[in-house]
Design an enzyme around this catalytic site. Structure first.
Site, PDB file in Angstrom:
ATOM      1  N   GLU A   1       0.850  -1.193   0.000  1.00 41.67           N
ATOM      2  CA  GLU A   1       0.000   0.000   0.000  1.00 41.67           C
ATOM      3  C   GLU A   1       0.885   1.242   0.000  1.00 41.67           C
ATOM      4  O   GLU A   1       1.750   1.382   0.863  1.00 41.67           O
ATOM      5  CB  GLU A   1      -0.910   0.001   1.238  1.00 41.67           C
ATOM      6  CG  GLU A   1      -1.727   1.251   1.439  1.00 41.67           C
ATOM      7  CD  GLU A   1      -2.598   1.578   0.233  1.00 41.67           C
ATOM      8  OE1 GLU A   1      -2.482   2.715  -0.277  1.00 41.67           O
ATOM      9  OE2 GLU A   1      -3.383   0.705  -0.202  1.00 41.67           O
TER      10      GLU A   1
ATOM     11  N   ASP B   1      -8.383   1.264  -8.064  1.00 43.37           N
ATOM     12  CA  ASP B   1      -8.868   2.505  -8.675  1.00 43.37           C
ATOM     13  C   ASP B   1      -9.156   2.238 -10.148  1.00 43.37           C
ATOM     14  O   ASP B   1      -8.281   1.780 -10.880  1.00 43.37           O
ATOM     15  CB  ASP B   1      -7.795   3.588  -8.531  1.00 43.37           C
ATOM     16  CG  ASP B   1      -8.311   4.975  -8.865  1.00 43.37           C
ATOM     17  OD1 ASP B   1      -9.160   5.092  -9.779  1.00 43.37           O
ATOM     18  OD2 ASP B   1      -7.864   5.945  -8.240  1.00 43.37           O
TER      19      ASP B   1
ATOM     20  N   LYS C   1     -10.913   7.515 -17.068  1.00 47.72           N
ATOM     21  CA  LYS C   1     -10.590   8.325 -18.248  1.00 47.72           C
ATOM     22  C   LYS C   1      -9.545   7.623 -19.110  1.00 47.72           C
ATOM     23  O   LYS C   1      -8.585   7.045 -18.604  1.00 47.72           O
ATOM     24  CB  LYS C   1     -10.101   9.704 -17.820  1.00 47.72           C
ATOM     25  CG  LYS C   1     -11.173  10.523 -17.095  1.00 47.72           C
ATOM     26  CD  LYS C   1     -10.667  11.895 -16.695  1.00 47.72           C
ATOM     27  CE  LYS C   1     -11.769  12.682 -15.982  1.00 47.72           C
ATOM     28  NZ  LYS C   1     -11.303  14.022 -15.542  1.00 47.72           N
TER      29      LYS C   1
ATOM     30  N   ASP D   1     -16.159  -3.860  -8.142  1.00 49.86           N
ATOM     31  CA  ASP D   1     -17.587  -3.607  -8.353  1.00 49.86           C
ATOM     32  C   ASP D   1     -17.795  -2.751  -9.598  1.00 49.86           C
ATOM     33  O   ASP D   1     -18.926  -2.411  -9.937  1.00 49.86           O
ATOM     34  CB  ASP D   1     -18.194  -2.898  -7.137  1.00 49.86           C
ATOM     35  CG  ASP D   1     -17.745  -1.449  -7.040  1.00 49.86           C
ATOM     36  OD1 ASP D   1     -16.526  -1.194  -7.218  1.00 49.86           O
ATOM     37  OD2 ASP D   1     -18.587  -0.570  -6.797  1.00 49.86           O
TER      38      ASP D   1
ATOM     39  N   THR E   1     -13.246  -7.623   1.347  1.00 49.36           N
ATOM     40  CA  THR E   1     -12.514  -6.422   1.726  1.00 49.36           C
ATOM     41  C   THR E   1     -13.502  -5.441   2.355  1.00 49.36           C
ATOM     42  O   THR E   1     -14.716  -5.638   2.319  1.00 49.36           O
ATOM     43  CB  THR E   1     -11.862  -5.753   0.505  1.00 49.36           C
ATOM     44  OG1 THR E   1     -12.881  -5.101  -0.269  1.00 49.36           O
ATOM     45  CG2 THR E   1     -11.140  -6.771  -0.369  1.00 49.36           C
ATOM     46  N   GLU E   2     -12.975  -4.345   2.903  1.00 42.94           N
ATOM     47  CA  GLU E   2     -13.851  -3.306   3.446  1.00 42.94           C
ATOM     48  C   GLU E   2     -14.774  -2.752   2.365  1.00 42.94           C
ATOM     49  O   GLU E   2     -15.976  -2.572   2.578  1.00 42.94           O
ATOM     50  CB  GLU E   2     -13.016  -2.161   4.044  1.00 42.94           C
ATOM     51  CG  GLU E   2     -12.208  -2.538   5.267  1.00 42.94           C
ATOM     52  CD  GLU E   2     -10.771  -2.929   4.933  1.00 42.94           C
ATOM     53  OE1 GLU E   2      -9.931  -2.894   5.841  1.00 42.94           O
ATOM     54  OE2 GLU E   2     -10.497  -3.279   3.768  1.00 42.94           O
TER      55      GLU E   2
END
EC number: 2.1.1.33
Length: 217
Positions: free
Chosen positions: A69, A118, A122, A154, A191-192
């Site tokens: 991370e 992420d 674009k 998602d 995951t969260e």
């Protein structure tokens, strides 16, 4: 996602340098020595606050895990979980995954997890997507022959892009779900973000892809 500055974060990370490995480039080729065993190693790129890696490591003590991370204010939350209850088969790296190939030796990793990355929607940001061909090449470099990527999101657009990118790279798609939580898939660890999005009725997409050990005919 807006990140809240945590002035204590670096001091805490430095204090627990046996959990958050400070100079991972110096550890390339030596991760099994760091863990003290010969168990396979799975990594998560973009581990966030660490729930997925924490739960995976607890559920699978026969596998070593490394969460990567880049945001210090986020990885310190993952560290806090491990301060409360250290899990010996889980380590963290607070670095950008673009440098993945200097953290690990060729063939040192058995599996890569990409969870709710992420989407960079674009077109001009395509190269930033973690399933862009440059990243796929980096994963292949550190994975064992026939190594795997397990990907969840998602975001339908990112999912469609990712399976196309993997297929064009020559990977074999071994599992695919367009609605994971309404499938017969067993053993899913959330995951969260996954818990949050699925509770709102969002579909969760999943693909497992394997690097070919022989070129396609």
């Amino acid at each position: 996602m807006r990140l809240r500055h945590k002035p204590y974060a670096m001091d805490r990370i430095n204090e627990y340098s046996h959990i958050v490995i400070g100079n991972p480039e110096e550890s390339a080729g030596n991760w099994k020595e760091i863990f003290g065993n010969e168990q396979p190693i799975h990594i998560e790129v973009g581990t966030g606050r660490g729930r997925f890696m924490y739960d995976m490591a607890k559920a699978n003590p026969h596998i070593n895990y490394i969460g990567i991370e880049k945001f210090t204010s986020v990885v310190v939350d993952a560290l806090d979980k491990l301060i409360e209850e250290e899990v010996p088969n889980l380590k963290l790296i607070n670095k950008d995954a673009e440098d993945l190939t200097v953290f690990f030796a060729k063939g040192e990793i058995d599996r890569v997890y990409l969870n709710f990355s992420d989407p960079w929607p674009k077109n001009r940001h395509t190269k930033r997507r973690l399933t862009y061909k440059t990243f796929l090449r980096n994963y292949e470099e550190v994975l064992v022959d026939g190594g795997e990527i397990h990907f969840k999101t998602d975001n339908q657009g990112l999912f469609e892009y990712s399976i196309m990118s993997m297929a064009e790279y020559g990977m074999l798609l071994t599992y695919l779900s367009l609605d994971l939580h309404n499938s017969d898939y067993e053993g899913n660890i959330m995951t969260e973000y996954e818990e949050k999005f699925s509770s709102k009725g969002h579909r969760i997409y999943r693909v497992e892809a394997k690097y070919r050990t022989e070129p396609m005919q």
